[in-house]
Design a protein around this motif. Structure first.
Motif, mmCIF file in Angstrom:
data_model
loop_
_atom_site.group_PDB
_atom_site.id
_atom_site.type_symbol
_atom_site.label_atom_id
_atom_site.label_comp_id
_atom_site.label_asym_id
_atom_site.label_seq_id
_atom_site.Cartn_x
_atom_site.Cartn_y
_atom_site.Cartn_z
ATOM 1 N N GLY A 147 -4.855 -11.953 10.417
ATOM 2 C CA GLY A 147 -3.238 -11.722 10.003
ATOM 3 C C GLY A 147 -3.004 -12.133 8.424
ATOM 4 N N GLY A 148 -2.591 -12.948 8.232
ATOM 5 C CA GLY A 148 -2.279 -13.578 7.374
ATOM 6 C C GLY A 148 -3.204 -13.051 5.662
ATOM 7 N N GLN A 149 -4.412 -13.277 5.989
ATOM 8 C CA GLN A 149 -5.363 -12.879 5.168
ATOM 9 C C GLN A 149 -4.855 -11.595 4.686
ATOM 10 O OE1 GLN A 149 -8.829 -14.446 7.059
ATOM 11 N NE2 GLN A 149 -8.631 -15.944 5.778
ATOM 12 N N ARG A 150 -4.593 -10.590 6.130
ATOM 13 C CA ARG A 150 -4.860 -9.142 5.374
ATOM 14 C C ARG A 150 -3.936 -8.891 4.545
ATOM 15 N NH1 ARG A 150 -7.249 -9.160 11.114
ATOM 16 N NH2 ARG A 150 -5.497 -8.687 11.559
ATOM 17 N N GLN A 151 -2.590 -9.995 5.000
ATOM 18 C CA GLN A 151 -1.130 -9.509 4.060
ATOM 19 C C GLN A 151 -1.836 -10.190 2.743
ATOM 20 O OE1 GLN A 151 1.209 -8.084 4.735
ATOM 21 N NE2 GLN A 151 2.314 -7.842 5.210
ATOM 22 N N ARG A 152 -2.523 -10.726 2.869
ATOM 23 C CA ARG A 152 -2.376 -11.255 1.036
ATOM 24 C C ARG A 152 -3.271 -10.024 0.335
ATOM 25 N NH1 ARG A 152 -2.280 -16.732 0.460
ATOM 26 N NH2 ARG A 152 -1.065 -18.239 2.124
ATOM 27 N N VAL A 153 -4.093 -9.807 1.015
ATOM 28 C CA VAL A 153 -5.486 -8.504 1.142
ATOM 29 C C VAL A 153 -4.072 -7.398 0.012
ATOM 30 C CG1 VAL A 153 -7.054 -6.975 1.105
ATOM 31 C CG2 VAL A 153 -7.181 -9.274 1.883
ATOM 32 N N ALA A 154 -3.152 -6.999 1.021
ATOM 33 C CA ALA A 154 -2.632 -5.594 0.707
ATOM 34 C C ALA A 154 -1.728 -6.334 -0.286
ATOM 35 C CB ALA A 154 -1.432 -5.900 1.898
ATOM 36 N N ARG A 164 5.746 -3.319 -12.271
ATOM 37 C CA ARG A 164 6.589 -5.037 -11.495
ATOM 38 C C ARG A 164 7.330 -4.399 -10.934
ATOM 39 N NH1 ARG A 164 10.004 -4.005 -16.723
ATOM 40 N NH2 ARG A 164 11.024 -5.962 -15.997
ATOM 41 N N LEU A 165 7.648 -3.450 -10.079
ATOM 42 C CA LEU A 165 8.605 -3.744 -8.550
ATOM 43 C C LEU A 165 7.707 -3.063 -8.021
ATOM 44 C CD1 LEU A 165 11.708 -2.808 -7.382
ATOM 45 C CD2 LEU A 165 11.163 -0.502 -7.958
ATOM 46 N N VAL A 166 7.713 -3.932 -6.607
ATOM 47 C CA VAL A 166 7.102 -3.629 -5.309
ATOM 48 C C VAL A 166 8.355 -4.068 -4.162
ATOM 49 C CG1 VAL A 166 5.592 -5.431 -3.792
ATOM 50 C CG2 VAL A 166 5.043 -5.410 -5.984
ATOM 51 N N VAL A 167 7.827 -2.769 -3.255
ATOM 52 C CA VAL A 167 8.909 -2.959 -2.340
ATOM 53 C C VAL A 167 8.351 -3.446 -0.909
ATOM 54 C CG1 VAL A 167 9.632 -1.177 -0.821
ATOM 55 C CG2 VAL A 167 9.873 -0.415 -2.909
ATOM 56 N N LEU A 168 8.745 -4.185 -0.810
ATOM 57 C CA LEU A 168 8.025 -5.394 0.531
ATOM 58 C C LEU A 168 9.159 -4.753 2.064
ATOM 59 C CD1 LEU A 168 8.619 -8.166 -1.428
ATOM 60 C CD2 LEU A 168 6.502 -7.572 -0.283
ATOM 61 N N ASP A 169 7.721 -4.010 2.873
ATOM 62 C CA ASP A 169 8.647 -3.914 4.092
ATOM 63 C C ASP A 169 8.166 -4.009 5.302
ATOM 64 O OD1 ASP A 169 9.547 -2.117 5.983
ATOM 65 O OD2 ASP A 169 8.669 -0.338 5.498
ATOM 66 N N GLU A 170 9.194 -4.775 5.291
ATOM 67 C CA GLU A 170 9.179 -5.839 6.849
ATOM 68 C C GLU A 170 7.900 -6.675 6.413
ATOM 69 O OE1 GLU A 170 11.612 -7.148 9.153
ATOM 70 O OE2 GLU A 170 12.425 -5.052 9.450
ATOM 71 N N PRO A 171 7.670 -7.599 5.430
ATOM 72 C CA PRO A 171 5.535 -7.839 5.589
ATOM 73 C C PRO A 171 5.989 -9.406 5.777
ATOM 74 C CG PRO A 171 7.519 -8.860 3.101
ATOM 75 C CD PRO A 171 7.582 -8.189 3.888
ATOM 76 N N THR A 172 6.789 -9.899 6.722
ATOM 77 C CA THR A 172 6.496 -10.932 7.345
ATOM 78 C C THR A 172 6.359 -10.460 9.040
ATOM 79 O OG1 THR A 172 8.236 -12.153 7.059
ATOM 80 C CG2 THR A 172 6.908 -12.205 4.926
ATOM 81 N N SER A 173 7.426 -9.783 9.829
ATOM 82 C CA SER A 173 7.668 -9.905 10.976
ATOM 83 C C SER A 173 6.509 -9.639 11.962
ATOM 84 C CB SER A 173 8.297 -8.203 10.964
ATOM 85 O OG SER A 173 7.772 -7.075 10.742
#
Length: 267
Positions: A147-154, A164-173
């Motif tokens: 899961g952690g590797q997949r989030q790094r890919v995302a 320059r602008l990134v929306v992070l929608d609950e990226p660690t939940s």
């Protein structure tokens, strides 16, 4: 200096089954370049609606969204979509299971015409390295990664377009606590190295304190408090913010004392 993102009297009303639901009510705020603004609140507070409007998934009912001083149209062009990227909550559903990791990253480069076709393989390897992954993973399917590797890919995919602008929608939940910490450190490093601006959507105030520059608190579609992170944690002003802070899991004696004080003052 012109903010990278500005919301001006933003409202969103949904109509369903003959009823109107106000998801956002007269929201105005600015996001400075290079900061991390956390958007917090309970379920139904309007956090995800705000993110969807910024990304152009649907238009506001009234109000304007400005990117670097220019009003964004209701229908976004490819240029607009390249300018604002998203990292979703669930890394498992964010990646196409039928595409290899390399193909998913290359797709973003192909769609936006970034680099010469012959250079894009090396660009994929550089993106993976930037998020702490081996280039060998490019040939693997998402299911072969943690899961952690997949989030790094995302996250790498969000960086592919040079936004320059990134929306992070609950990226660690969706991640366990240790992996959460690793991803937060990665996001902080990438922000510093690339001059990124984050709009960080979350319900987790413990995460907020580790990454956000400022915090915007939403309740029932309204912005009820906006403050620097440390100021919000040490001296929350709005009663709703105080209730949220009183419910944060206690880590230190100082935080325990603050929680007890807030709970007593609001009783």
């Amino acid at each position: 200096m012109t903010p990278i993102l500005s919301l001006r009297h933003l409202c969103k009303t949904f109509r369903t089954a003959g009823h109107e639901v106000q998801a956002l009510v007269d929201v105005s705020l600015d996001v400075a370049g290079g900061e991390c603004l956390a958007i917090v609140g309970e379920s139904g507070s309007g956090k995800s609606t705000l993110a969807s409007l910024v990304l152009g998934l649907y238009p506001p009912t009234t109000g304007e969204i400005l990117l670097e001083g220019r009003v964004l149209p209701a229908t976004r062009t490819l240029v607009h979509r390249r300018a604002i990227q998203l990292v979703q909550q669930n890394p498992a559903s964010a990646l196409n299971p039928r595409r290899s990791i390399g193909a998913s990253l290359r797709l973003a480069l192909d769609v936006h015409g970034i680099g010469a076709p012959a250079e894009r393989r090396s660009r994929v390897a550089a993106l993976l390295a930037d998020v702490g992954l081996s280039a060998d993973l490019a040939s693997r399917a998402p299911s072969a990664l943690s899961g952690g590797q997949r989030q790094r890919v995302a996250i790498a995919r969000a960086l592919a377009c040079g936004s320059r602008l990134v929306v992070l929608d609950e990226p660690t939940s969706a991640l366990d606590v240790l992996v959460q910490a690793e991803v937060l450190r990665l996001l902080a490093r990438l922000q510093a190295e690339h001059g990124l601006t984050y709009l960080f959507i979350t319900h987790d105030l413990a995460v907020v304190r580790n990454i956000a520059t400022r915090v915007a608190v939403f309740q029932r579609g309204r912005l009820v408090e906006l403050a620097a992170t440390e100021a919000l944690f040490t001296d929350p002003r709005h009663p709703y913010t105080r209730r949220l802070m009183a419910a944060v899991p206690v880590i230190t004696e100082e935080e325990k004392a603050m929680r007890d004080r807030l709970a007593w003052e609001d009783a």
